[in-house]
Design a protein around this motif. Structure first.
Motif, PDB file in Angstrom:
ATOM      1  N   VAL A 235       0.837  -1.207   0.000  1.00 46.22           N
ATOM      2  CA  VAL A 235       0.000   0.000   0.000  1.00 46.22           C
ATOM      3  C   VAL A 235       0.868   1.251   0.000  1.00 46.22           C
ATOM      4  CG1 VAL A 235      -1.665   1.349   1.344  1.00 46.22           C
ATOM      5  CG2 VAL A 235      -2.006  -1.103   1.034  1.00 46.22           C
ATOM      6  N   TYR A 236       1.920   1.263   0.825  1.00 47.89           N
ATOM      7  CA  TYR A 236       2.846   2.394   0.842  1.00 47.89           C
ATOM      8  C   TYR A 236       3.382   2.688  -0.558  1.00 47.89           C
ATOM      9  CZ  TYR A 236       3.669   3.422   5.827  1.00 47.89           C
ATOM     10  OH  TYR A 236       3.554   3.846   7.124  1.00 47.89           O
ATOM     11  N   MET A 237       3.793   1.659  -1.269  1.00 49.63           N
ATOM     12  CA  MET A 237       4.407   1.853  -2.579  1.00 49.63           C
ATOM     13  C   MET A 237       3.378   2.166  -3.660  1.00 49.63           C
ATOM     14  SD  MET A 237       7.429   1.454  -1.489  1.00 49.63           S
ATOM     15  CE  MET A 237       8.400   1.552  -2.985  1.00 49.63           C
ATOM     16  N   ALA A 238       2.156   1.642  -3.505  1.00 51.96           N
ATOM     17  CA  ALA A 238       1.153   1.748  -4.569  1.00 51.96           C
ATOM     18  C   ALA A 238       0.351   3.033  -4.529  1.00 51.96           C
ATOM     19  CB  ALA A 238       0.204   0.543  -4.515  1.00 51.96           C
TER      20      ALA A 238
ATOM     21  N   ALA B 258      -2.535   7.397  -7.193  1.00 55.68           N
ATOM     22  CA  ALA B 258      -2.960   8.803  -7.180  1.00 55.68           C
ATOM     23  C   ALA B 258      -2.503   9.519  -8.444  1.00 55.68           C
ATOM     24  CB  ALA B 258      -2.397   9.500  -5.941  1.00 55.68           C
ATOM     25  N   PHE B 259      -1.281   9.236  -8.880  1.00 51.15           N
ATOM     26  CA  PHE B 259      -0.775   9.868 -10.108  1.00 51.15           C
ATOM     27  C   PHE B 259      -1.625   9.474 -11.311  1.00 51.15           C
ATOM     28  CE2 PHE B 259       1.741   9.381 -13.990  1.00 51.15           C
ATOM     29  CZ  PHE B 259       2.123  10.697 -14.198  1.00 51.15           C
TER      30      PHE B 259
ATOM     31  N   CYS C  42       5.707   8.127   1.751  1.00 50.39           N
ATOM     32  CA  CYS C  42       5.177   6.763   1.638  1.00 50.39           C
ATOM     33  C   CYS C  42       6.263   5.794   1.205  1.00 50.39           C
ATOM     34  CB  CYS C  42       4.020   6.719   0.637  1.00 50.39           C
ATOM     35  SG  CYS C  42       2.420   7.198   1.307  1.00 50.39           S
ATOM     36  N   TRP C  43       7.021   6.150   0.196  1.00 43.79           N
ATOM     37  CA  TRP C  43       8.036   5.230  -0.312  1.00 43.79           C
ATOM     38  C   TRP C  43       9.145   4.999   0.705  1.00 43.79           C
ATOM     39  CZ3 TRP C  43       9.070   6.009  -6.267  1.00 43.79           C
ATOM     40  CH2 TRP C  43       7.937   5.599  -6.962  1.00 43.79           C
ATOM     41  N   MET C  44       9.521   6.047   1.430  1.00 43.23           N
ATOM     42  CA  MET C  44      10.537   5.868   2.473  1.00 43.23           C
ATOM     43  C   MET C  44      10.047   4.899   3.542  1.00 43.23           C
ATOM     44  SD  MET C  44      11.892   9.815   2.802  1.00 43.23           S
ATOM     45  CE  MET C  44      12.933   9.489   4.219  1.00 43.23           C
ATOM     46  N   ARG C  45       8.799   5.062   3.957  1.00 39.96           N
ATOM     47  CA  ARG C  45       8.251   4.163   4.969  1.00 39.96           C
ATOM     48  C   ARG C  45       7.998   2.774   4.387  1.00 39.96           C
ATOM     49  NH1 ARG C  45       4.227   7.879   8.739  1.00 39.96           N
ATOM     50  NH2 ARG C  45       5.817   9.460   9.250  1.00 39.96           N
ATOM     51  N   GLY C  46       7.682   2.726   3.101  1.00 38.14           N
ATOM     52  CA  GLY C  46       7.503   1.433   2.453  1.00 38.14           C
ATOM     53  C   GLY C  46       8.795   0.623   2.457  1.00 38.14           C
TER      54      GLY C  46
ATOM     55  N   VAL D  86      -2.411   4.663   6.099  1.00 37.55           N
ATOM     56  CA  VAL D  86      -1.532   5.163   5.036  1.00 37.55           C
ATOM     57  C   VAL D  86      -2.340   5.980   4.037  1.00 37.55           C
ATOM     58  CG1 VAL D  86      -0.087   4.506   3.070  1.00 37.55           C
ATOM     59  CG2 VAL D  86       0.178   3.319   5.258  1.00 37.55           C
ATOM     60  N   ILE D  87      -3.477   5.439   3.619  1.00 37.95           N
ATOM     61  CA  ILE D  87      -4.325   6.123   2.638  1.00 37.95           C
ATOM     62  C   ILE D  87      -4.871   7.426   3.222  1.00 37.95           C
ATOM     63  CG2 ILE D  87      -6.451   5.931   1.287  1.00 37.95           C
ATOM     64  CD1 ILE D  87      -5.910   2.879   1.201  1.00 37.95           C
TER      65      ILE D  87
END
Length: 255
Positions: A10-13, A18-19, A108-112, A167-168
């Protein structure tokens, strides 16, 4: 492990999804996204440098606590500066959303990636057993390692689902604050109170996360975080007339 995998995915996606949603609306812009990434990175690094410079001899735990307290000021000021000056060309609500995607996306990506590190730890534990974590350690260090592994292992799939929902919510929270500052800057006389409100709302979310963490239950902390984040998003939606912003993004020619 399933819970951690779910949270990491979810963090990575979420930033990618959203983009593509913005792209489907014809409102995706790379420059504001890059601005969000850059300003988030600069804000967090400046916060860390400020804490280390002013509290050089303080214990690490004190520095960490101070950084958590100051990060809201640095992040929201960075958000305001990125939108105030023309360098990043943030001139529409869609661009402000893209800024939020970049800002929250890097976080998000850092935490992912950190969550993938926990998955690696879990795989090692399942493969090699607990002895690989405590061998050659002092009794005190070994006991601390076992307690930490137990804490991580206690987070089941329900926690993973709650973490993913949080996360969302947090992602939407950052987009909401980006829109709040952007829309209020568009008023004839931008009042600094709107920047202070953004900082205060950021503090509110962080404070509730800290407060509920004292319960020792990650599930309770996630649920309260979801509720707090949702309440803040609803407040901002009301303050900036979110319905008109959605219409502006979906039907730009009508604006």
């Amino acid at each position: 492990m399933a819970g951690y995998w779910l949270t990491a995915i979810v963090y990575m996606a979420v930033p990618v999804v959203a983009f593509f949603i913005m792209r489907g609306c014809g409102a995706a812009k790379w420059l504001p996204i890059i601005a969000g990434v850059i300003m988030y990175f600069i804000s967090t690094r400046l916060c860390d440098l400020t804490v280390w410079a002013t509290l050089f001899s303080a214990p690490f735990a004190v520095k960490q606590a101070a950084a958590v307290e100051l990060i809201c000021i640095f992040e929201e000021t960075g958000r305001w500066l990125a939108m105030k000056y023309p360098l990043f060309n943030i001139k529409s609500s869609g661009s402000a959303v893209c800024y939020g995607i970049g800002h929250a996306g890097l976080e998000c990506w850092m935490r992912g990636f950190s969550t993938f590190g926990l998955i690696s730890t879990g795989s090692r534990l399942n493969r090699e057993g607990i002895s690989s974590f405590i061998e050659e350690k002092t009794p005190e260090a070994a006991e601390a390692a076992v307690k930490e592994l137990q804490r991580l292992a206690d987070n089941g799939i329900i926690n993973g689902i709650a973490d993913s929902a949080e996360v969302i919510t947090n992602f939407g929270f950052h987009i909401a604050l980006s829109l709040l500052i952007f829309k209020k800057m568009g008023e004839p006389k931008f009042k600094r109170r709107w920047l202070l409100l953004a900082i205060g709302l950021h503090y509110a979310l962080n404070f509730m996360s800290w407060l509920t963490s004292l319960s020792g239950s990650p599930l309770i902390s996630s649920i309260v975080g979801i509720l707090t984040g949702t309440a803040i998003i609803a407040l901002v939606y009301r303050l900036i007339d979110g319905r008109s912003i959605i219409g502006e993004i979906l039907y730009p020619m009508d604006g």
